[in-house]
Scaffold this motif. Structure first.
Motif, mmCIF file in Angstrom:
data_model
loop_
_atom_site.group_PDB
_atom_site.id
_atom_site.type_symbol
_atom_site.label_atom_id
_atom_site.label_comp_id
_atom_site.label_asym_id
_atom_site.label_seq_id
_atom_site.Cartn_x
_atom_site.Cartn_y
_atom_site.Cartn_z
ATOM 1 N N GLN A 10 2.533 -3.617 18.683
ATOM 2 C CA GLN A 10 2.041 -2.241 18.569
ATOM 3 C C GLN A 10 2.857 -1.464 17.536
ATOM 4 O OE1 GLN A 10 2.129 -0.552 22.531
ATOM 5 N NE2 GLN A 10 -0.108 -0.681 22.655
ATOM 6 N N ALA A 11 4.165 -1.664 17.536
ATOM 7 C CA ALA A 11 5.030 -0.967 16.581
ATOM 8 C C ALA A 11 4.691 -1.371 15.155
ATOM 9 C CB ALA A 11 6.497 -1.255 16.887
ATOM 10 N N LYS A 12 4.431 -2.651 14.938
ATOM 11 C CA LYS A 12 4.076 -3.124 13.597
ATOM 12 C C LYS A 12 2.732 -2.538 13.163
ATOM 13 C CE LYS A 12 3.436 -7.383 10.923
ATOM 14 N NZ LYS A 12 4.033 -6.895 9.716
ATOM 15 N N GLU A 13 1.776 -2.513 14.094
ATOM 16 C CA GLU A 13 0.472 -1.930 13.775
ATOM 17 C C GLU A 13 0.608 -0.447 13.454
ATOM 18 O OE1 GLU A 13 -1.989 -2.804 17.153
ATOM 19 O OE2 GLU A 13 -2.140 -4.927 16.653
ATOM 20 N N LEU A 14 1.434 0.256 14.235
ATOM 21 C CA LEU A 14 1.652 1.679 13.993
ATOM 22 C C LEU A 14 2.281 1.893 12.623
ATOM 23 C CD1 LEU A 14 1.645 4.616 14.939
ATOM 24 C CD2 LEU A 14 3.853 4.183 16.029
ATOM 25 N N GLN A 15 3.241 1.064 12.272
ATOM 26 C CA GLN A 15 3.891 1.186 10.973
ATOM 27 C C GLN A 15 2.886 0.989 9.839
ATOM 28 O OE1 GLN A 15 6.856 -1.788 10.100
ATOM 29 N NE2 GLN A 15 7.847 -0.488 8.581
ATOM 30 N N GLU A 16 2.020 0.018 9.966
ATOM 31 C CA GLU A 16 1.010 -0.229 8.938
ATOM 32 C C GLU A 16 0.042 0.943 8.831
ATOM 33 O OE1 GLU A 16 -0.709 -3.947 10.144
ATOM 34 O OE2 GLU A 16 1.019 -5.106 9.474
ATOM 35 N N ARG A 17 -0.382 1.476 9.991
ATOM 36 C CA ARG A 17 -1.310 2.610 9.973
ATOM 37 C C ARG A 17 -0.637 3.847 9.401
ATOM 38 N NH1 ARG A 17 -3.800 1.937 15.917
ATOM 39 N NH2 ARG A 17 -1.668 2.558 16.309
ATOM 40 N N MET A 18 0.646 4.017 9.675
ATOM 41 C CA MET A 18 1.362 5.166 9.122
ATOM 42 C C MET A 18 1.470 5.076 7.607
ATOM 43 S SD MET A 18 4.303 6.170 11.829
ATOM 44 C CE MET A 18 4.866 7.424 10.710
ATOM 45 N N GLN A 19 1.691 3.882 7.091
ATOM 46 C CA GLN A 19 1.746 3.713 5.640
ATOM 47 C C GLN A 19 0.406 4.070 5.013
ATOM 48 O OE1 GLN A 19 3.081 -0.343 5.337
ATOM 49 N NE2 GLN A 19 5.245 0.238 5.306
ATOM 50 N N GLN A 20 -0.679 3.639 5.665
ATOM 51 C CA GLN A 20 -2.011 3.973 5.161
ATOM 52 C C GLN A 20 -2.238 5.474 5.210
ATOM 53 O OE1 GLN A 20 -4.490 1.663 7.753
ATOM 54 N NE2 GLN A 20 -4.301 -0.213 6.544
ATOM 55 N N MET A 21 -1.802 6.098 6.315
ATOM 56 C CA MET A 21 -1.995 7.526 6.468
ATOM 57 C C MET A 21 -1.166 8.300 5.444
ATOM 58 S SD MET A 21 -1.706 10.019 9.766
ATOM 59 C CE MET A 21 0.035 9.795 9.959
ATOM 60 N N GLN A 22 0.053 7.857 5.161
ATOM 61 C CA GLN A 22 0.883 8.514 4.158
ATOM 62 C C GLN A 22 0.167 8.527 2.802
ATOM 63 O OE1 GLN A 22 3.803 10.075 4.173
ATOM 64 N NE2 GLN A 22 4.357 9.755 6.299
ATOM 65 N N ALA A 23 -0.431 7.408 2.453
ATOM 66 C CA ALA A 23 -1.166 7.328 1.188
ATOM 67 C C ALA A 23 -2.376 8.261 1.214
ATOM 68 C CB ALA A 23 -1.592 5.890 0.915
ATOM 69 N N GLU A 24 -3.051 8.312 2.350
ATOM 70 C CA GLU A 24 -4.226 9.175 2.466
ATOM 71 C C GLU A 24 -3.830 10.651 2.378
ATOM 72 O OE1 GLU A 24 -7.777 10.245 5.644
ATOM 73 O OE2 GLU A 24 -6.514 8.500 6.009
ATOM 74 N N LEU A 25 -2.695 11.028 2.975
ATOM 75 C CA LEU A 25 -2.257 12.426 2.951
ATOM 76 C C LEU A 25 -1.964 12.908 1.538
ATOM 77 C CD1 LEU A 25 0.031 12.584 6.103
ATOM 78 C CD2 LEU A 25 -2.225 13.623 5.800
ATOM 79 N N GLU A 26 -1.616 11.992 0.651
ATOM 80 C CA GLU A 26 -1.374 12.380 -0.736
ATOM 81 C C GLU A 26 -2.669 12.752 -1.449
ATOM 82 O OE1 GLU A 26 0.878 9.275 -2.588
ATOM 83 O OE2 GLU A 26 2.575 9.563 -1.246
ATOM 84 N N THR A 27 -3.803 12.290 -0.934
ATOM 85 C CA THR A 27 -5.083 12.573 -1.581
ATOM 86 C C THR A 27 -5.814 13.753 -0.955
ATOM 87 O OG1 THR A 27 -6.341 11.042 -0.178
ATOM 88 C CG2 THR A 27 -5.343 10.141 -2.188
ATOM 89 N N ILE A 28 -5.432 14.154 0.257
ATOM 90 C CA ILE A 28 -6.080 15.292 0.926
ATOM 91 C C ILE A 28 -5.484 16.579 0.362
ATOM 92 C CG2 ILE A 28 -6.388 16.502 3.114
ATOM 93 C CD1 ILE A 28 -6.285 13.768 4.478
ATOM 94 N N GLU A 29 -6.346 17.493 -0.032
ATOM 95 C CA GLU A 29 -5.892 18.770 -0.565
ATOM 96 C C GLU A 29 -6.456 19.904 0.273
ATOM 97 O OE1 GLU A 29 -6.896 18.946 -4.727
ATOM 98 O OE2 GLU A 29 -5.410 17.429 -5.243
#
Length: 106
Positions: A10-29
């Motif tokens: 679960q921790a590994k999955e959360l880490q992967e999803r957080m990395q994806q979310m970090q990238a997505e947050l850079e595109t949301i304005e």
């Protein structure tokens, strides 16, 4: 031992999803405004300022201080909106995972 393996997965999955979310947050304005829309700013969900727009009616030397205050207010408005976006994303990301209250992962 089985629970530990499940938690690690679960921790590994959360880490992967957080990395994806970090990238997505850079595109949301999000946009912030002050002075009835006379000053507006655009920032990413991570708080990076992308644009500032000032209504031409404010471009008088004697009103410089007012414009400066409105820019600060517009940025504060945009940052609070960006924070809400991040919180919403975080809620959807950790939906099924029990995390301690107040844990700030950003």
């Amino acid at each position: 031992m089985r629970d530990l393996m499940g938690m690690m997965k679960q921790a590994k999955e959360l880490q992967e999803r957080m990395q994806q979310m970090q990238a997505e947050l850079e595109t949301i304005e999000v946009d912030g405004a002050a002075g009835g829309g006379l000053v507006s700013v655009r920032v990413t969900a991570k708080g990076e300022c992308k644009a500032v727009r000032i209504d031409p009616s404010l471009m008088k030397p004697e009103e410089a201080e007012i414009v400066e205050d409105l820019i600060v207010a517009a940025l504060a408005d945009a940052r609070s909106k960006a924070e809400r976006v991040m919180q919403d994303k975080m809620k959807s990301l950790t939906g099924g995972l029990a995390l301690p209250p107040g844990l700030n992962l950003f």
